[in-house]
Structure formats: C-alpha cells, structure tokens
Write an enzyme that holds these catalytic residues in place. Structure first.
Site, PDB file in Angstrom:
ATOM      1  N   LEU A 185       6.017  -6.958  11.681  1.00 36.22           N
ATOM      2  CA  LEU A 185       7.390  -7.439  11.537  1.00 36.22           C
ATOM      3  C   LEU A 185       8.353  -6.323  11.143  1.00 36.22           C
ATOM      4  O   LEU A 185       8.009  -5.396  10.419  1.00 36.22           O
ATOM      5  CB  LEU A 185       7.468  -8.602  10.556  1.00 36.22           C
ATOM      6  CG  LEU A 185       6.968  -8.441   9.127  1.00 36.22           C
ATOM      7  CD1 LEU A 185       8.037  -7.825   8.257  1.00 36.22           C
ATOM      8  CD2 LEU A 185       6.574  -9.807   8.600  1.00 36.22           C
ATOM      9  N   CYS A 245       8.068   1.754   5.775  1.00 39.31           N
ATOM     10  CA  CYS A 245       6.877   1.778   6.645  1.00 39.31           C
ATOM     11  C   CYS A 245       6.707   3.071   7.424  1.00 39.31           C
ATOM     12  O   CYS A 245       5.725   3.789   7.217  1.00 39.31           O
ATOM     13  CB  CYS A 245       6.920   0.602   7.611  1.00 39.31           C
ATOM     14  SG  CYS A 245       6.687  -0.955   6.768  1.00 39.31           S
ATOM     15  N   PHE A 262      13.772   2.508  20.636  1.00 41.98           N
ATOM     16  CA  PHE A 262      13.338   3.581  19.731  1.00 41.98           C
ATOM     17  C   PHE A 262      13.621   4.967  20.296  1.00 41.98           C
ATOM     18  O   PHE A 262      12.918   5.938  20.034  1.00 41.98           O
ATOM     19  CB  PHE A 262      11.862   3.414  19.319  1.00 41.98           C
ATOM     20  CG  PHE A 262      11.744   2.398  18.221  1.00 41.98           C
ATOM     21  CD1 PHE A 262      11.895   1.049  18.501  1.00 41.98           C
ATOM     22  CD2 PHE A 262      11.567   2.786  16.909  1.00 41.98           C
ATOM     23  CE1 PHE A 262      11.877   0.102  17.490  1.00 41.98           C
ATOM     24  CE2 PHE A 262      11.547   1.852  15.884  1.00 41.98           C
ATOM     25  CZ  PHE A 262      11.702   0.504  16.190  1.00 41.98           C
ATOM     26  N   LEU A 263      14.700   5.030  21.074  1.00 43.91           N
ATOM     27  CA  LEU A 263      15.117   6.297  21.641  1.00 43.91           C
ATOM     28  C   LEU A 263      16.568   6.568  21.243  1.00 43.91           C
ATOM     29  O   LEU A 263      17.280   7.298  21.912  1.00 43.91           O
ATOM     30  CB  LEU A 263      14.990   6.205  23.173  1.00 43.91           C
ATOM     31  CG  LEU A 263      14.588   7.470  23.942  1.00 43.91           C
ATOM     32  CD1 LEU A 263      13.314   8.080  23.392  1.00 43.91           C
ATOM     33  CD2 LEU A 263      14.433   7.163  25.420  1.00 43.91           C
ATOM     34  N   LYS A 303       5.959   6.426   5.485  1.00 41.74           N
ATOM     35  CA  LYS A 303       4.712   6.307   4.712  1.00 41.74           C
ATOM     36  C   LYS A 303       3.510   6.190   5.653  1.00 41.74           C
ATOM     37  O   LYS A 303       2.468   6.802   5.420  1.00 41.74           O
ATOM     38  CB  LYS A 303       4.832   5.082   3.806  1.00 41.74           C
ATOM     39  CG  LYS A 303       3.548   4.452   3.370  1.00 41.74           C
ATOM     40  CD  LYS A 303       3.797   3.214   2.540  1.00 41.74           C
ATOM     41  CE  LYS A 303       3.741   1.924   3.305  1.00 41.74           C
ATOM     42  NZ  LYS A 303       2.461   1.359   3.624  1.00 41.74           N
ATOM     43  N   THR A 324       0.876  -1.181   0.000  1.00 37.51           N
ATOM     44  CA  THR A 324       0.000   0.000   0.000  1.00 37.51           C
ATOM     45  C   THR A 324       0.911   1.228   0.000  1.00 37.51           C
ATOM     46  O   THR A 324       1.099   1.865   1.047  1.00 37.51           O
ATOM     47  CB  THR A 324      -0.913   0.014   1.247  1.00 37.51           C
ATOM     48  OG1 THR A 324      -0.113  -0.207   2.419  1.00 37.51           O
ATOM     49  CG2 THR A 324      -1.977  -1.063   1.163  1.00 37.51           C
ATOM     50  N   LYS A 366      18.431   0.718   7.407  1.00 37.55           N
ATOM     51  CA  LYS A 366      18.845   0.291   8.745  1.00 37.55           C
ATOM     52  C   LYS A 366      19.712  -0.949   8.575  1.00 37.55           C
ATOM     53  O   LYS A 366      19.730  -1.556   7.499  1.00 37.55           O
ATOM     54  CB  LYS A 366      17.631   0.001   9.621  1.00 37.55           C
ATOM     55  CG  LYS A 366      16.836  -1.226   9.223  1.00 37.55           C
ATOM     56  CD  LYS A 366      15.789  -1.509  10.275  1.00 37.55           C
ATOM     57  CE  LYS A 366      15.169  -2.857  10.078  1.00 37.55           C
ATOM     58  NZ  LYS A 366      14.138  -3.137  11.057  1.00 37.55           N
ATOM     59  N   THR A 385      -1.010  -2.824   5.444  1.00 33.70           N
ATOM     60  CA  THR A 385      -1.303  -1.657   6.291  1.00 33.70           C
ATOM     61  C   THR A 385      -2.234  -0.724   5.528  1.00 33.70           C
ATOM     62  O   THR A 385      -1.876  -0.227   4.462  1.00 33.70           O
ATOM     63  CB  THR A 385       0.012  -0.939   6.647  1.00 33.70           C
ATOM     64  OG1 THR A 385       0.858  -1.883   7.291  1.00 33.70           O
ATOM     65  CG2 THR A 385      -0.231   0.241   7.570  1.00 33.70           C
TER      66      THR A 385
HETATM   67  C1  UDX Z   1       8.723  -0.808  11.294  1.00 36.29           C
HETATM   68  C2  UDX Z   1       8.058  -1.283  12.593  1.00 36.29           C
HETATM   69  O1  UDX Z   1       9.052  -1.374  13.634  1.00 36.29           O
HETATM   70  C3  UDX Z   1       7.382  -2.630  12.385  1.00 36.29           C
HETATM   71  O2  UDX Z   1       6.703  -3.029  13.561  1.00 36.29           O
HETATM   72  C4  UDX Z   1       6.392  -2.512  11.226  1.00 36.29           C
HETATM   73  O3  UDX Z   1       5.772  -3.734  10.957  1.00 36.29           O
HETATM   74  C5  UDX Z   1       7.089  -1.997   9.959  1.00 36.29           C
HETATM   75  O4  UDX Z   1       7.748  -0.756  10.265  1.00 36.29           O
HETATM   76  P1  UDX Z   1      10.968  -1.414   9.964  1.00 36.29           P
HETATM   77  O5  UDX Z   1      10.541  -0.429   8.929  1.00 36.29           O
HETATM   78  O6  UDX Z   1      11.490  -2.743   9.542  1.00 36.29           O
HETATM   79  O7  UDX Z   1       9.746  -1.741  10.968  1.00 36.29           O
HETATM   80  O8  UDX Z   1      12.115  -0.708  10.808  1.00 36.29           O
HETATM   81  P2  UDX Z   1      12.382  -0.276  12.326  1.00 36.29           P
HETATM   82  O9  UDX Z   1      13.262  -1.249  12.975  1.00 36.29           O
HETATM   83  O10 UDX Z   1      11.125   0.081  13.014  1.00 36.29           O
HETATM   84  O11 UDX Z   1      13.237   1.050  12.071  1.00 36.29           O
HETATM   85  C6  UDX Z   1      12.678   2.133  11.321  1.00 36.29           C
HETATM   86  C7  UDX Z   1      13.678   3.253  11.172  1.00 36.29           C
HETATM   87  O12 UDX Z   1      13.860   3.923  12.411  1.00 36.29           O
HETATM   88  C8  UDX Z   1      15.067   2.846  10.697  1.00 36.29           C
HETATM   89  O13 UDX Z   1      15.490   3.764   9.707  1.00 36.29           O
HETATM   90  C9  UDX Z   1      15.912   2.952  11.955  1.00 36.29           C
HETATM   91  O14 UDX Z   1      17.263   3.227  11.657  1.00 36.29           O
HETATM   92  C10 UDX Z   1      15.230   4.116  12.668  1.00 36.29           C
HETATM   93  N1  UDX Z   1      15.420   4.134  14.122  1.00 36.29           N
HETATM   94  C11 UDX Z   1      14.933   3.110  14.882  1.00 36.29           C
HETATM   95  C12 UDX Z   1      16.022   5.229  14.724  1.00 36.29           C
HETATM   96  O15 UDX Z   1      16.439   6.175  14.055  1.00 36.29           O
HETATM   97  N2  UDX Z   1      16.131   5.255  16.098  1.00 36.29           N
HETATM   98  C13 UDX Z   1      15.663   4.253  16.878  1.00 36.29           C
HETATM   99  O16 UDX Z   1      15.791   4.358  18.110  1.00 36.29           O
HETATM  100  C14 UDX Z   1      15.052   3.147  16.254  1.00 36.29           C
END
Ligand code: UDX
Length: 441
Positions: A155, A265, A254-255, A268, A86, A328, A126
């Site tokens: 995931l 994801c 996530f901090l 978007k 999506t 990432k 989504t």
């Molecule tokens: C995300 C959601 O975590 C997942 O549950 C959903 O199903 C799809 O979207 P994903 O896109 O695989 O998953 O990546 P994620 O691990 O969440 O990281 C997203 C982005 O945030 C990355 O670019 C990562 O580098 C960044 N990030 C993550 C930070 O900058 N700081 C953080 O503390 C954590």
C-alpha cells in the site's frame, strides 16, 4: 472470520479497518495504549483519505475492536496478522526486527496447542529475506502447532485504503495447504473481484516486497540521474521522461523527475535489502542500490544549490518560502521527507525559512522545531526572495502566480517537483528554475 492485527501503525490500522470492511471480526493490538484509545474511539492516528469514515463505521458496528493485550488476541482468533514496524537500525542500513520478534514471542505462549483449529501467524511487515523461516523456528520452540506465512503489503500512503481493498496483486508465501486455504478465505471478496493471487514460499514473498520497492526507487533515481545530464547539456528532463514513458516497456509511472523519494519505506527498504544481500555475501548483486540511494540524496543538495544560486549565491539575510513538508502529497507523514531536509539545509545555510503544508505542519513542527511554519501560502511567501515548491500538493498547482508575486520580495521560484505551469508563472513575472530543465528560466 475472526482475526487479529498486531501493530496498529500505518499498515496495521489500515489493514484492520479494511478487514472489518470485508466483513471479518477484527481485534487490533498495540503496545501503545494512547493509540489504542484513539483507534477505539474511531480516530486514526494519522491522515489517510477514506480511513476515518471506514474506521468509525467498523468500530460502531463492533466488527473492529482494539486492545493492548496479546493474551486476549491469542484467545480471540486463530489468524494473527503481524504488522509492526521494521525501522532501520541506528548502527547500519539493516532492518531492526525487534518489534516483529517481540510480537511473535509475546503471542506464542498464549496460543492454544493441538486440538484446536490450526493457528496461523501471517507476517505483513517488510522484512529481510529468510525472516519467516527464522521466526518459524522460534515459534516451534514456544508453540509447536503454529503455522507461519508471509503476505507483504504494497500500500501507498495517501491511497492505502484503495490499495488494500483493490490491490493489483496479493502475494502469499506459505508452507502448507492449510495456510493458503485460510488466506484465500480471508481475501475471498477481493479474489471474487478478480484480484491476482500469487502463491509462493515465504522467501519469495519477502523478496517481492523488497525487490518491488527497490525497482521503484531505481526508476526514480534513474530519471533524476538523467536530470543531472540534462542540466549539463541543455536538454529537458520532463520531455525526456514523457518520451521514455510513452514506450509501454518503460511506462510513465515513477518516472517523475525532481527532488527524489523519501518516506518511511523506499529509503529504508533499499538500505535493508542491500544490507541483507551483503550479509549473504551477495553485495555485488545489489551494488546498484547504493548508487540509487546516493543519486537520491544528491537531488536534495542539488535543489538547495539551485535555490542558493537564485538568491545570488548566499542565503544569509534572505527569506525562503517552502511549499510542502510531507514526503509526498495526500499524506501528513514527514518521515525522511525530502522537503523538510531541504528546508532545514537552507535554514542551516543562513536563510529565514517559512514552511507551508496543507496537512503536515504539526508533524513537521514536531520533527523540526527550529523551522518556522505558516498556515497559509501567502503568509509563507511574504517577503520571500525565493519560493521552493517541494511537495506537489494539488492545491499548489491552483495558486495564482500574479497574486503571489505581490507578496514576495523577489518573484523567484524553484519548482523541485516539475509540475507547475512555467508559462503561467513566467507570464506573471516570475523567474523559474527546476532540476533537469536548464532552459526554463
Ligand atoms: C511505497 C511503495 O510505493 C508501496 O508499494 C510500499 O508498500 C510502501 O512504499 P509510499 O512510501 O507510500 O509507498 O510512497 P510512493 O508513492 O511510492 O512514493 C515514494 C516517494 O517517491 C515519495 O517521496 C514520492 O514523492 C517519490 N516519487 C514517486 C518521485 O520522486 N517520483 C516519482 O515518479 C514517484
């Protein structure tokens, strides 16, 4: 049980392989014949730890097969997972639901009518809140006995197999007891392991996904906004994040401050969520998400500016080494990659840029043919005036700063992910800087 998985992109390919791993007989369906050919030969179309072996074993045992035919899918099973993409619409932040609609419309005419075990279509894509009910209306016109449920996936790329087989929760949005029972049967091995199973109606299930991703994005942008305050005040954002995260009400994940979020994801999803809320006349409830997006975009510019200051204020005639291209670590996905965005911005300001990544070079080259790539770190860093650490692959933490100092022109480093050891790099003669840590250098 027999089930189909329609759409074999990231979510679908992983879901299909994992469902086969749980013992189901699975048929994966996609319109892309080349992708189906690769999957049928046991080759995943992207890099994901653990997927390749699982896919191969499922294909070899014939528990998992692939097709491009929706007619075959309709006859194969009475549960159909819809996992198509999506994407963001070209003209706004809203979701483009074309693929979801095409999957449902394509399948419906072939679904058996009453008298058979009731057919269940389960959405995993989504989608904006309200989509399942809208699709139910559409389905009723074409296949009156078909039930619809929503079962969002959570995931993470790089951990997708583990997240599917050991999820923290399974959320199902259903309109009937029959749908709930079917989904409990499908996920029975996971439920037996104690996985939390949350049953609700479709609207809540759709919202759980968007609200969760919006919250994660907000956490990241919050700490990055704090990094801006730290830069202006001499405070240190890493110590701040550590101290905040030690509060169990906040938590450390996530901090991580730095270059911010990217991927297919989070960016978007927050835009689609805001667009849908505005459509519902609820723009004020999600105004925060626009700021989350803005703060995130600003981090990329801030890193470019930081790097420019390190080379004396003008990138022209300077070499820049970029470590990391994927959005990432543990992924070869470069969609909306902050690292590539920065690399390209630096190139546009006149620098000679060379990018390294352990897995994502092919995808990065396809997305940015104007950039130069190197297959090893030393080659990327040769004669560089500044090294930008943009994606925190574990191998970058193992680099020998002294060895690298010998190949660059100037030992200057921007650690945009705040994970390299400043003491070791400084000891090897490097000048350092990082967002939110003004006293680092
Ligand atoms: C995300 C959601 O975590 C997942 O549950 C959903 O199903 C799809 O979207 P994903 O896109 O695989 O998953 O990546 P994620 O691990 O969440 O990281 C997203 C982005 O945030 C990355 O670019 C990562 O580098 C960044 N990030 C993550 C930070 O900058 N700081 C953080 O503390 C954590």
């Amino acid at each position: 049980m027999r089930l189909t998985v329609i759409g074999t992109g990231y979510v679908g390919a992983v879901h299909a392989a994992c469902m086969a791993e749980l013992g189901h007989e699975v048929l994966g369906v996609d319109v892309d014949a080349e992708r189906i050919g690769a999957l049928a030969a046991g080759r995943p179309p992207f890099y994901e730890p653990g997927l390749s072996a699982m896919l191969k074993s499922a294909v070899d045992s014939r528990r998992l097969r692939f097709t491009t035919s929706l007619t075959e899918a309709a006859w194969f099973a009475d549960t159909h997972f819809v996992c198509v993409g999506t994407p963001q619409r070209a003209d706004s932040g809203a979701s483009d639901l074309r693929h979801v609609e095409a999957a449902v419309d394509g399948l419906a005419p072939y679904l058996p009518g009453s008298g058979y075990e009731r057919v269940l279509v389960v959405g995993k894509s989504t989608v904006p809140v309200g989509t399942a009910d809208r699709l139910a209306g559409r389905l009723r016109a074409l296949a009156p006995d078909v039930d619809i449920a929503w079962n969002p996936e959570f995931l993470r790329e790089g951990r997708a197999v583990r997240d599917t087989l050991r999820p923290e929760r399974i959320v199902v949005g259903v309109r009937s007891v029959h749908a709930e029972r079917r989904l409990r049967e499908i996920y029975a091995p996971l439920l037996a392991d104690g996985t939390r199973f949350i049953v609700t109606e479709p609207a809540t299930a759709e919202l759980v996904k968007l609200a969760s991703n919006s919250f994660l994005a907000t956490k990241i942008s919050f700490i990055n906004a704090m990094a801006e305050i730290c830069d202006a005040t001499g405070a240190d954002v890493c110590t701040l994040a550590e101290a905040m995260g030690a509060d169990s009400r906040i938590g450390p994940s996530f901090l991580a401050p730095g270059l911010g979020f990217g991927g297919s994801c989070l960016p978007k999803d927050i835009r689609a969520f805001a667009a849908r809320a505005e459509e519902l006349g609820l723009g004020a409830s999600v105004v925060l998400l626009h700021q989350v997006d803005e703060i995130n975009t600003r981090q990329r510019r801030r890193v470019v500016d930081l790097a420019e200051r390190m080379v004396g204020g003008d990138f022209r005639d300077h070499g820049v080494a970029v470590l990391g291209a994927s959005f990432k670590p543990h992924s070869d996905d470069v969609r909306d990659s902050p690292a590539l965005d920065v690399a390209d911005a630096v190139r546009r300001r006149g620098a000679r840029v060379r990018v390294h990544d352990p897995e994502a070079v092919d995808n990065a080259r396809a997305a940015h043919p104007e950039l130069q790539f190197a297959l090893d770190v030393a080659k990327a860093c040769e004669q560089a005036d500044v090294v930008l650490h943009l994606t925190e692959w574990p191998q970058y933490r193992e680099l020998d700063p002294a060895a690298l100092a010998a190949v660059v022109r100037t030992p200057a480093l921007v650690d945009a992910r705040n994970v390299l050891d400043p003491v070791a790099w400084r000891a090897a003669g490097w000048t350092l800087c990082a967002p939110g840590r003004p006293r680092l250098g």
